[in-house]
Design an enzyme around this catalytic site. Structure first.
Site, PDB file in Angstrom:
ATOM      1  N   PRO A  66       0.868  -1.216  -0.206  1.00 55.21           N
ATOM      2  CA  PRO A  66       0.085   0.003  -0.026  1.00 55.21           C
ATOM      3  C   PRO A  66       1.098   0.971   0.054  1.00 55.21           C
ATOM      4  O   PRO A  66       1.671   1.494   0.729  1.00 55.21           O
ATOM      5  CB  PRO A  66      -0.746  -0.054   1.311  1.00 55.21           C
ATOM      6  CG  PRO A  66      -0.725  -1.515   1.523  1.00 55.21           C
ATOM      7  CD  PRO A  66       0.466  -2.201   1.268  1.00 55.21           C
ATOM      8  N   GLU A  67       0.289   2.100  -0.763  1.00 55.98           N
ATOM      9  CA  GLU A  67       1.163   3.521  -0.880  1.00 55.98           C
ATOM     10  C   GLU A  67       0.269   4.631  -0.434  1.00 55.98           C
ATOM     11  O   GLU A  67      -0.859   4.265   0.456  1.00 55.98           O
ATOM     12  CB  GLU A  67       1.560   3.792  -2.379  1.00 55.98           C
ATOM     13  CG  GLU A  67       2.573   2.630  -2.884  1.00 55.98           C
ATOM     14  CD  GLU A  67       2.901   2.847  -4.510  1.00 55.98           C
ATOM     15  OE1 GLU A  67       2.786   4.163  -4.838  1.00 55.98           O
ATOM     16  OE2 GLU A  67       2.934   2.121  -5.222  1.00 55.98           O
TER      17      GLU A  67
END
Length: 282
Positions: free
Chosen positions: A2-3
């Site tokens: 996840p960014e």
């Protein structure tokens, strides 16, 4: 992994789900998830009776602000949070459970087991690892073209590698660097310090626009990412370059190519993102 947009979506979801709840007890079934304090039993004991004030984000980190403590959480590859009733069956790979006094539970599940949690005294969370060396936060007013330019100035390292460095800009990962560089028309192997002022301003604008658009879409679900309510994001439907090797560029029709930059798979359009005339870092 996840960014920023995915973590921001999780933050917003959790804020609506658990703000105001009081922790009755904590169950830790995989001690290595807890980095500080080293003793998971102490981690659990310190959290008893703590109320969740809100959840904030720094780069890819979540910050759970409690009465006197802050939990700094990194989801790594596949970590995810979900709110459940205490009567709900516990899924496999659930490693930490925060039991609330109202009978609900915040459960942390992580198939890959790479996620981390640090419990720090409130007010001291930025004084040391893991938040101390984080770079510019791209979704705040202080993130300007000048601030970004100061970080890039004089750097001969390739642009993609620099933008992936969390001590330069916090929160951007492989997906959004590829998307940003495509929209900005910049080759990923361009030397970071070689940008002209118009190119710098365009890069800055594209970083902000791409991230805001991704947040609005709930992030990108290209593998296992879901938010705190188990919902997938939809920004992957708007990807112009990432994961599209061999497919025609939406702008010019040239087949998208994939190379490796700094050990990371990198997608770009050889027509829309031409190498710098002055050369680039090999």
């Amino acid at each position: 992994m996840p960014e920023l947009p995915e973590v921001e979506t999780v933050r917003r979801t959790l804020n609506t789900l658990i703000t105001g709840k009081t922790i009755e007890r904590v169950t830790v079934s995989l001690p290595r998830i807890i980095r500080r304090p080293e003793d998971p039993l102490l981690f659990a004991a310190l959290l008893e009776g703590q109320k969740v004030r809100n959840i904030e984000r720094s780069g890819k980190f979540l910050r759970f602000n409690l009465d006197g403590w802050v939990i700094v959480s990194h989801l790594r590859m596949e970590g995810r949070y979900g709110l459940y009733a205490s009567s709900d069956p516990v899924e496999k790979h659930t490693h930490v459970i925060f039991h609330f006094t109202d009978g609900t539970e915040l459960r942390y599940r992580d198939v890959r087991q790479f996620g981390t949690m640090d419990l720090l005294p409130a007010g001291e969370e930025f004084a040391g690892a893991p938040l101390l060396k984080l770079g510019l936060e791209p979704l705040v007013p202080e993130f300007t073209a000048d601030a970004l330019g100061a970080k890039l100035e004089g750097k001969k390292t390739r642009l993609k590698t620099v933008l992936l460095n969390q001590e330069i800009v916090a929160g951007i990962g492989n997906i959004y660097v590829d998307e940003t560089l495509f929209r900005a028309g910049l080759h990923p192997e361009r030397a970071a310090g070689s940008l002209s002022r118009p190119e710098l301003e365009r890069l800055h604008r594209c970083i902000v626009d791409i991230l805001n658009e991704a947040v609005a879409a709930g992030g990108s679900s290209v593998k296992s990412y879901v938010n705190g309510q188990g919902e997938s994001g939809s920004f992957q439907d708007q990807h112009r370059i990432y994961g599209r090797k061999g497919q025609p560029c939406h702008t010019c029709g040239t087949p998208i190519e994939r190379i490796v930059v700094g050990g990371r798979g990198t997608h770009y359009c050889p027509t829309c993102q031409k190498p710098h005339e002055g050369g680039h870092q090999a």
